[in-house]
Design a protein around this motif. Structure first.
Motif, PDB file in Angstrom:
ATOM      1  N   PRO A   1     -36.499  -6.570  -9.199  1.00  0.00           N
ATOM      2  CA  PRO A   1     -35.348  -5.737  -9.567  1.00  0.00           C
ATOM      3  C   PRO A   1     -34.243  -5.833  -8.528  1.00  0.00           C
ATOM      4  N   MET A   2     -33.027  -5.638  -8.988  1.00  0.00           N
ATOM      5  CA  MET A   2     -31.876  -5.630  -8.088  1.00  0.00           C
ATOM      6  C   MET A   2     -31.772  -4.241  -7.468  1.00  0.00           C
ATOM      7  N   TRP A   3     -31.768  -4.187  -6.135  1.00  0.00           N
ATOM      8  CA  TRP A   3     -31.844  -2.925  -5.417  1.00  0.00           C
ATOM      9  C   TRP A   3     -30.663  -2.020  -5.768  1.00  0.00           C
ATOM     10  N   GLY A   4     -30.994  -0.861  -6.352  1.00  0.00           N
ATOM     11  CA  GLY A   4     -29.970   0.123  -6.676  1.00  0.00           C
ATOM     12  C   GLY A   4     -29.156  -0.157  -7.921  1.00  0.00           C
ATOM     13  N   GLN A   5     -29.469  -1.229  -8.634  1.00  0.00           N
ATOM     14  CA  GLN A   5     -28.694  -1.602  -9.833  1.00  0.00           C
ATOM     15  C   GLN A   5     -29.460  -1.185 -11.089  1.00  0.00           C
TER      16      GLN A   5
ATOM     17  N   PHE B   1     -44.821  -2.723 -16.339  1.00  0.00           N
ATOM     18  CA  PHE B   1     -43.826  -3.083 -15.336  1.00  0.00           C
ATOM     19  C   PHE B   1     -44.223  -2.519 -13.980  1.00  0.00           C
ATOM     20  N   PRO B   2     -43.649  -3.060 -12.880  1.00  0.00           N
ATOM     21  CA  PRO B   2     -44.071  -2.643 -11.544  1.00  0.00           C
ATOM     22  C   PRO B   2     -43.627  -1.233 -11.159  1.00  0.00           C
ATOM     23  N   GLU B   3     -44.188  -0.785 -10.066  1.00  0.00           N
ATOM     24  CA  GLU B   3     -43.738   0.415  -9.370  1.00  0.00           C
ATOM     25  C   GLU B   3     -42.239   0.292  -9.065  1.00  0.00           C
ATOM     26  N   MET B   4     -41.474   1.333  -9.353  1.00  0.00           N
ATOM     27  CA  MET B   4     -40.044   1.406  -9.050  1.00  0.00           C
ATOM     28  C   MET B   4     -39.253   0.246  -9.672  1.00  0.00           C
ATOM     29  N   ALA B   5     -39.698  -0.232 -10.826  1.00  0.00           N
ATOM     30  CA  ALA B   5     -39.027  -1.350 -11.492  1.00  0.00           C
ATOM     31  C   ALA B   5     -37.587  -1.021 -11.868  1.00  0.00           C
ATOM     32  N   LEU B   6     -37.322   0.237 -12.153  1.00  0.00           N
ATOM     33  CA  LEU B   6     -35.994   0.609 -12.636  1.00  0.00           C
ATOM     34  C   LEU B   6     -34.919   0.516 -11.558  1.00  0.00           C
ATOM     35  N   THR B   7     -35.291   0.719 -10.305  1.00  0.00           N
ATOM     36  CA  THR B   7     -34.284   0.802  -9.239  1.00  0.00           C
ATOM     37  C   THR B   7     -34.527  -0.130  -8.067  1.00  0.00           C
ATOM     38  N   ALA B   8     -35.702  -0.723  -7.947  1.00  0.00           N
ATOM     39  CA  ALA B   8     -36.246  -1.391  -6.759  1.00  0.00           C
ATOM     40  C   ALA B   8     -36.797  -0.341  -5.807  1.00  0.00           C
ATOM     41  N   TYR B   9     -37.405  -0.794  -4.727  1.00  0.00           N
ATOM     42  CA  TYR B   9     -38.319   0.054  -3.951  1.00  0.00           C
ATOM     43  C   TYR B   9     -37.801   0.491  -2.586  1.00  0.00           C
ATOM     44  N   ASP B  10     -37.242  -0.416  -1.805  1.00  0.00           N
ATOM     45  CA  ASP B  10     -37.075  -0.198  -0.372  1.00  0.00           C
ATOM     46  C   ASP B  10     -36.243   1.035  -0.012  1.00  0.00           C
ATOM     47  N   ASP B  11     -36.655   1.632   1.097  1.00  0.00           N
ATOM     48  CA  ASP B  11     -36.049   2.863   1.605  1.00  0.00           C
ATOM     49  C   ASP B  11     -35.062   2.557   2.733  1.00  0.00           C
TER      50      ASP B  11
ATOM     51  N   MET C   1     -30.890   6.018  -2.063  1.00  0.00           N
ATOM     52  CA  MET C   1     -30.765   5.406  -3.386  1.00  0.00           C
ATOM     53  C   MET C   1     -31.707   6.050  -4.382  1.00  0.00           C
ATOM     54  N   GLN C   2     -32.965   6.271  -3.980  1.00  0.00           N
ATOM     55  CA  GLN C   2     -33.959   6.822  -4.897  1.00  0.00           C
ATOM     56  C   GLN C   2     -33.554   8.216  -5.381  1.00  0.00           C
ATOM     57  N   TYR C   3     -33.002   9.009  -4.490  1.00  0.00           N
ATOM     58  CA  TYR C   3     -32.564  10.361  -4.840  1.00  0.00           C
ATOM     59  C   TYR C   3     -31.378  10.309  -5.800  1.00  0.00           C
ATOM     60  N   LYS C   4     -30.426   9.431  -5.510  1.00  0.00           N
ATOM     61  CA  LYS C   4     -29.218   9.340  -6.331  1.00  0.00           C
ATOM     62  C   LYS C   4     -29.505   8.816  -7.744  1.00  0.00           C
ATOM     63  N   LEU C   5     -30.473   7.909  -7.859  1.00  0.00           N
ATOM     64  CA  LEU C   5     -30.723   7.252  -9.144  1.00  0.00           C
ATOM     65  C   LEU C   5     -31.897   7.845  -9.927  1.00  0.00           C
ATOM     66  N   ALA C   6     -32.605   8.796  -9.333  1.00  0.00           N
ATOM     67  CA  ALA C   6     -33.733   9.412 -10.037  1.00  0.00           C
ATOM     68  C   ALA C   6     -33.264  10.125 -11.304  1.00  0.00           C
ATOM     69  N   GLU C   7     -34.113  10.125 -12.313  1.00  0.00           N
ATOM     70  CA  GLU C   7     -33.818  10.787 -13.583  1.00  0.00           C
ATOM     71  C   GLU C   7     -34.985  11.681 -13.977  1.00  0.00           C
ATOM     72  N   THR C   8     -34.674  12.702 -14.723  1.00  0.00           N
ATOM     73  CA  THR C   8     -35.733  13.474 -15.343  1.00  0.00           C
ATOM     74  C   THR C   8     -36.359  12.638 -16.466  1.00  0.00           C
TER      75      THR C   8
ATOM     76  N   SER D   1     -52.423  -5.306 -13.364  1.00  0.00           N
ATOM     77  CA  SER D   1     -51.524  -5.061 -12.241  1.00  0.00           C
ATOM     78  C   SER D   1     -50.162  -5.672 -12.522  1.00  0.00           C
ATOM     79  N   SER D   2     -49.120  -4.919 -12.195  1.00  0.00           N
ATOM     80  CA  SER D   2     -47.746  -5.420 -12.292  1.00  0.00           C
ATOM     81  C   SER D   2     -47.072  -5.160 -10.960  1.00  0.00           C
ATOM     82  N   ASN D   3     -46.637  -6.235 -10.297  1.00  0.00           N
ATOM     83  CA  ASN D   3     -46.109  -6.114  -8.936  1.00  0.00           C
ATOM     84  C   ASN D   3     -44.664  -6.602  -8.862  1.00  0.00           C
ATOM     85  N   LEU D   4     -43.933  -6.034  -7.908  1.00  0.00           N
ATOM     86  CA  LEU D   4     -42.629  -6.574  -7.558  1.00  0.00           C
ATOM     87  C   LEU D   4     -42.826  -7.955  -6.936  1.00  0.00           C
TER      88      LEU D   4
END
Length: 301
Positions: free
Chosen positions: A15-19, A44-54, A64-71, A209-212
């Motif tokens: 995934p593209m980080w933050g996109q 799909f992988p963990e954090m597939a929607l936004t990418a992972y890194d902190d 990024m995770q806080y800004k892009l999180a959704e209910t 298993s689905s991995n980044l």
């Protein structure tokens, strides 16, 4: 009686980080591709929607995770649910999830879908560094009900270091376990492959298993998505699709698909054994052992 034969796709995604919008578009595309392959389920992988890194130096509200999180439900899951219904597909997708009652609380989670739409969400129960920088631990397992029987859902660290969760799922009748993961080079070469193969042998079930894969923002992820299950050979696992995390080329983005026979899942530790008039697995004993640990004043200190 449950159906035995299921076709499963699992995706190694970069995934593209933050996109988020671009990643969602790719996820929807892979769902369509999985359907063309005849799949009943796509993972799909963990954090597939936004990418992972902190970004460790940033406060929570700027991450990024806080800004892009959704209910859940929310804008992205609504689109996935709509397509899942259109395609008649089961889908598991990793994403940052915002608590609807406590908007400042974010989970590393899975959104889970059926051909009827959104089924619910799972919040990762065990958080390795750096996830506590932005995520809160979940506290409940998630079993997906399907025509092929119950399927247990988990994320990465849940799988590799805490076998109690898989034990629970298998004891509840699961013949398949979903490991949506973000396993990187920084985790070493043994944690993923050795653990999954051992669990497949011990539990006698299929593990999807689905991995980044590839470079995220900072970390390089192994890839190596796979569908692993019991082999015809005694005490051996078999890769029905995909490959080990550390295999050559495993980091390339790809979708792997296999048709598998869940009746091969032996689950033998959890079945009645007339020789001992019970199961070899002994939860009634483990409860007392864990209570003893919790009563120990030195535990966790």
């Amino acid at each position: 009686m449950y159906e035995d034969i299921i076709t499963v796709s699992t995706v190694t995604l970069r995934p593209m980080w933050g996109q988020k919008e671009q990643n969602l578009n790719r996820i929807l595309g892979y769902m369509k591709a999985a359907k063309k392959k005849g799949s009943d389920l796509v993972v799909f992988p963990e954090m597939a929607l936004t990418a992972y890194d902190d970004e460790a130096e940033k406060p929570l509200e700027e991450k990024m995770q806080y800004k892009l999180a959704e209910t859940v439900p929310g804008p992205s899951t609504n689109k996935v649910a709509e397509l899942a219904k259109e395609l008649g597909l089961y889908v598991v997708m990793g994403m940052p999830i915002k608590d609807a009652q406590k908007p400042g609380t974010i989970y590393n989670g899975l959104a889970i879908f059926t051909p009827e739409g959104l089924a619910g969400d799972y919040h990762k129960m065990h958080l390795p560094a750096p996830e506590p920088n932005w995520a809160t631990r979940g506290d409940k397992p998630f079993i997906l009900d399907t025509p092929w029987g119950p399927i247990g859902c988990a994320i990465c660290y849940d799988t590799y270091c805490f076998p109690e969760l898989m034990d629970y799922y298998v004891a509840k009748g699961c013949r398949m376990y979903i490991n949506s993961t973000a396993l990187a080079h920084c985790h070493g070469k043994c944690l993923g492959d050795d653990t999954l193969r051992a669990q497949c042998i011990r539990e006698g079930i299929f593990i999807v298993s689905s991995n980044l894969g590839g470079l995220d923002k900072d970390n390089y992820f192994w890839g190596g998505s796979s569908i692993l299950g019991p082999s015809a050979k005694t005490w051996e696992p078999h890769y029905y699709a995909g490959m080990p995390f550390t295999a050559e080329g495993a980091d390339e983005e790809a979708m792997y698909t296999a048709t598998i026979d869940l009746s091969l899942a032996t689950r033998f530790l959890y079945k009645h054994n007339p020789a001992v008039n019970g199961t070899d697995w002994r939860p009634e004993k483990y409860v007392g052992m864990f209570q003893d640990v919790l009563a120990d004043k030195g535990f966790g200190k």
